[in-house]
Design a protein around this motif. Structure first.
Motif: not given
Lengths: 129, 346
Positions: B151-154, B235-241, B34-39
């Motif tokens: 990918l399953e996380y997002t 584009h938001q593949p995760n919160g970090k990018f 969660i911390g890494g993806l920010k999702v």
């Protein structure tokens, strides 16, 4: 269901297109081409239902028919549309949310499919309003 | 001729799964993911929802919000990487479901996560050339991630629809700029249920190179800079990018805040940037400038410079806002999620 049988009913299934007798004001779904009250004096025209209504009665299907196993348990209800006619349809929500008299609105959903390689049937279901 | 957005609509299924729930199944450290993806959580389609039903719901929201006369539609383009049919256009079903006249052109687009913005550009071209009156561009996905894959996380479900025209505009699209290369950062072969990806390779040579190239390309072309914009959405593949690319380009966290929907939604692929833009339009006012850059693996980016008009006040409340679509979620466990995603076969 054959492809042609589904295809013929696309306007009714996608958009609740029924009919309306302008002589007596009655609405029909599925559409009738002749008003049973006014007979030859009736004037029938197409009518798009708003898709809002209330649950008259319902049942929760646990033992689903072939093709619907993954959806069970699901709610099947008789819904009285605000314009008058009643129809049978799925109400997509938890069974604990179901209640006679509850208000519902129409949504566009997948109704089923012929098979994994067959056509997909789309149409109208209902959700709590 | 000014070309832009006549109306817009979004749709998000009600179901959600929290990332902790997925991490618990695979023995991963939820906190670090969660911390890494920010999702925190992602949307999951209903058992009877797919890219077509989501496209229809978003399109109907756009049409109703703008009270658009559907007989004016001259084109319908649906972008998705999860079209339910390999052959049989999503756009034909959308056309019937919104009761468009058959006298129109329609096609499905696929470009990973940016197929929807490619549809917007195509409609802009047709409207600008005078070939059509208005066009409907949709980005809709029920994206796939293999069980246990990152990918399953997002991979989430949702979509947005934009009606593109030249009069009665809610927002003017001043210009658009694209950047496209052959970069194999993510793909799915014909007949395969889940995509493959190049792991970290999707980052620098994929997302960052293309988003920054399209974004700077557009700003150079029209002579703007990040501080000229009130809002930005990437584009938001995760919160970090998107947060990193915004910083890299010179946009502030405040500018991207309104459109950053990914922490509560996940990556809706073709819907991602377009739902973010809808969230911004939900709160923008006349004169606000919006910078949008979509990214699709494979790879390419589409950048847009947009200015909101006074018509926004007229139509904004006539359709569900993204914030409303994110409210009242129904949370599910992994087993129910697997059933919803078709990972369980009977």
């Amino acid at each position: 269901m054959t492809v042609a049988r589904f295809w013929r009913k696309i306007p009714n299934r996608y958009n609740l297109i029924g009919t309306h007798c302008t002589t007596c004001g009655e609405h029909y779904f599925p559409p009738r081409q002749m008003c049973p009250t006014c007979r030859r004096d009736g004037k029938i025209e197409n009518h798009k239902f708003e898709g809002k209504g209330e649950v008259v009665t319902y049942t929760v299907i646990h033992t689903a028919a072939k093709g619907y196993e993954m959806q069970a348990p699901y709610n099947l209800a008789v819904i009285k549309l605000d314009e008058g006619p009643s129809l049978t349809g799925q109400v997509v929500c938890g069974k604990e949310e179901m209640e006679i008299g509850m208000r519902v609105r129409s949504v566009f959903r997948k109704l089923g499919e012929e098979s994994e390689k067959g056509m997909i049937y789309y149409g109208t279901k209902f959700v709590p309003e | 001729m000014k070309v832009g957005i006549v109306s817009y609509g979004a749709y998000v299924p009600r179901y959600r799964i929290k990332l902790e729930e997925i991490a618990a199944v695979w023995g991963d450290d939820a906190k670090s993911i969660i911390g890494g993806l920010k999702v925190n959580e992602k949307s999951v389609p209903g058992l009877d929802e797919d890219a077509i039903t989501i496209a229809v719901e978003a399109a109907r929201n756009a049409i109703n919000r703008g009270n658009v006369d559907v007989s004016r539609l001259g084109a319908i383009y649906c972008g998705s990487e999860s079209h339910p049919y390999a052959v049989k256009p999503t756009s034909t079903i959308v056309a019937a479901a919104v009761e468009a006249e058959p006298n129109l052109t329609a096609a499905d687009f696929e470009f990973a996560c940016k197929a929807g913005t490619a549809a917007i550009q195509t409609c802009m071209g047709l409207v600008g050339a005078g070939m059509i009156d208005i066009g409907l561009a949709i980005g809709s996905d029920v994206s796939q991630g293999a069980p246990g894959d990152a990918l399953e996380y997002t991979a989430a479900a949702g979509g947005a629809a934009y009606i593109i025209g030249s009069s009665d505009l809610t927002a003017v699209i001043e210009d658009t700029f694209s950047f496209t290369t052959d970069t194999p950062d993510f793909w799915r072969r014909e007949g395969m249920p889940y995509p493959e990806h190049g792991g970290r390779f999707t980052g620098e040579p994929g997302y960052f190179k293309h988003v920054t190239s399209a974004a700077t390309g557009l700003m150079d072309k029209i002579g703007t800079k990040p501080s000229d914009y009130d809002y930005a959405v990437f584009h938001q593949p995760n919160g970090k990018f998107p947060q990193n690319v915004a910083r890299k380009l010179g946009f502030t966290p405040e500018q991207i805040k309104a459109g950053l929907v990914v922490p509560r939604l996940g990556n809706t692929y073709s819907g991602s940037c377009m739902i973010g833009l809808a969230a911004i339009l939900d709160q923008a006012v006349e004169g606000d400038r919006i910078f949008m850059t979509a990214f699709g693996s494979g790879a390419g980016s589409d950048a847009f410079s947009i200015t909101v008009t006074d018509k926004i006040e007229e139509i904004r409340d006539a359709g569900p806002k993204v914030e409303e679509l994110l409210q009242n979620p129904i949370y599910m466990d992994y087993a129910t999620y697997a059933k919803h995603k078709g990972k369980i076969k009977v």
